[in-house]
Design an enzyme around this catalytic site. Structure first.
Site, short mmCIF file in Angstrom:
data_model
loop_
_atom_site.label_atom_id
_atom_site.label_comp_id
_atom_site.label_asym_id
_atom_site.label_seq_id
_atom_site.Cartn_x
_atom_site.Cartn_y
_atom_site.Cartn_z
N VAL A 175 -13.48 30.16 0.75
CA VAL A 175 -13.87 30.68 2.06
C VAL A 175 -12.65 31.18 2.85
O VAL A 175 -12.70 31.32 4.06
CB VAL A 175 -14.65 29.63 2.89
CG1 VAL A 175 -16.02 29.43 2.31
CG2 VAL A 175 -13.88 28.33 2.99
N CYS A 176 -11.57 31.44 2.14
CA CYS A 176 -10.37 31.97 2.79
C CYS A 176 -10.24 33.46 2.48
O CYS A 176 -10.38 33.88 1.33
CB CYS A 176 -9.12 31.24 2.30
SG CYS A 176 -7.67 31.63 3.28
N ILE A 177 -9.98 34.26 3.51
CA ILE A 177 -9.85 35.71 3.31
C ILE A 177 -8.48 36.20 3.77
O ILE A 177 -8.30 37.37 4.09
CB ILE A 177 -10.98 36.48 4.04
CG1 ILE A 177 -11.07 36.06 5.52
CG2 ILE A 177 -12.31 36.27 3.33
CD1 ILE A 177 -12.07 36.88 6.33
N THR A 178 -7.51 35.28 3.75
CA THR A 178 -6.15 35.64 4.19
C THR A 178 -5.61 36.85 3.43
O THR A 178 -5.05 37.77 4.01
CB THR A 178 -5.20 34.44 3.99
OG1 THR A 178 -5.65 33.36 4.81
CG2 THR A 178 -3.77 34.80 4.37
#
Length: 328
Positions: A175-178
């Site tokens: 769930v990380c979109i860095t």
């Protein structure tokens, strides 16, 4: 230099088995020591609001598992430490690096947590180094975990500042979109980044993010992790704090990143997203299955304990883990 290392991720690696020396996988010891305490497994659920709350933290501690309480209920942290200590359990909390956190740390002298994790997205920062030094000055007996980082230079700097362990992983989580929002990160090469950082480390490394299967735990150990932080595999359980949502008669649980608008309550500097995961059973069932799978991995390594996984050979075959399995 990074260019001297092969670049790969979990799905590109397969470990090569050695002769088995135990009669049953149940003989394999999955325990690991971090600081002054020993835990049943080298895994820790991600310190995120949809992964654990105080009740889940208590369940984990009572079961002999490591946990890190998230930092998003700031006023509840001191009562939480007291609650855990009153039961003879370890207290493990998270802090940020804002100015008021310095006063908060100083307040902990009366009831000191065993573990503090400095938890920010880009941990190779002067602000993190300053906080490490402050905690070590105020609470010298507390085990300090600092992160997140993605380079050997960062690991060395945080260790030199006094960190007892560093957390490696910039944006590889589900769930990380860095990497999408900023162009930076270890997503897609998290396992190689772990290896790169581990070669510079003198203290434990916690691999954080990108774990999609239980076999990835063994791979993380092989490439230098002492502990593995896992989000999505620990989300969606009956005990998980995430909301339960019904879609077409099927139960789902929400799971969102720590820098998402759902956690922040505002759309500003967002580097996380929200997803729905099919509702799972009990958390303990997943922990038991992880333990059994890790015991099997140790037996394939020709070992008796977790550390024996560090010595196995491996092969890099790009995206090979699902070969022949069209369902993935």
């Amino acid at each position: 230099m990074l260019n001297e290392f092969p670049i790969f991720d979990y799905e590109d690696i397969q470990l090569i088995p050695n002769k088995c020396v135990i009669k049953s996988r149940a003989e394999a010891d999955t325990s690991v020591t971090l600081g002054n305490h020993t835990f049943k497994l080298p895994v820790v659920p991600a310190n995120m609001q949809t992964i654990l709350d105080e009740n889940v933290a208590e369940q984990l501690a009572k079961g002999g598992y490591f946990y890190i309480m998230h930092r998003f209920d700031e006023a509840g942290r001191i009562p939480f430490i007291k609650r855990m200590h009153n039961q003879g359990l370890i207290a493990s909390i998270s802090v940020g690096v804002k100015d008021y956190e310095y006063d908060f740390v100083s307040q902990l002298k009366a009831d000191t947590p065993e573990y503090i994790t400095i938890d920010i997205a880009h941990g190779h920062a002067d602000s993190v180094i300053s906080m490490i030094q402050h905690i070590k000055k105020e609470l010298p007996d507390t085990f300090v975990i600092a992160g997140n980082v993605g380079t050997p230079e960062a690991v060395r700097e945080l260790e030199n500042a006094g960190a007892d362990a560093t957390k490696v992983g910039i944006g590889p989580g589900k769930v990380c979109i860095t990497k999408v929002k900023t162009g930076f990160g270890t997503g897609g090469w998290q396992l190689a980044a772990l290896r790169w950082c581990a070669k510079a480390a003198r203290k434990p490394i916690i691999a954080d993010g990108g774990i999609r299967t239980h076999g990835d735990i063994a791979k993380s150990i092989r490439f230098g992790a002492s502990m593995i932080m896992i989000g999505s595999l620990f989300a969606g359980h009956i005990e998980s704090p995430g909301k339960t949502i019904e879609v077409d008669g099927e139960q789902f649980k929400e799971y969102y990143g720590s820098a998402s608008q759902y956690q922040k309550g505002a759309y500003k500097n967002v580097e996380g997203k929200r997803i729905l995961l099919p509702a799972k059973g009990h958390l303990q069932d997943t922990l038991t299955e992880m333990e059994q799978d890790l015991q099997s991995a140790i037996s394939y390594a020709g070992g008796r304990q977790v550390a024996d996984l560090k010595h196995v050979d491996y092969v890099i075959v790009k995206n090979s883990i699902w070969n022949g399995d069209a369902s993935h």
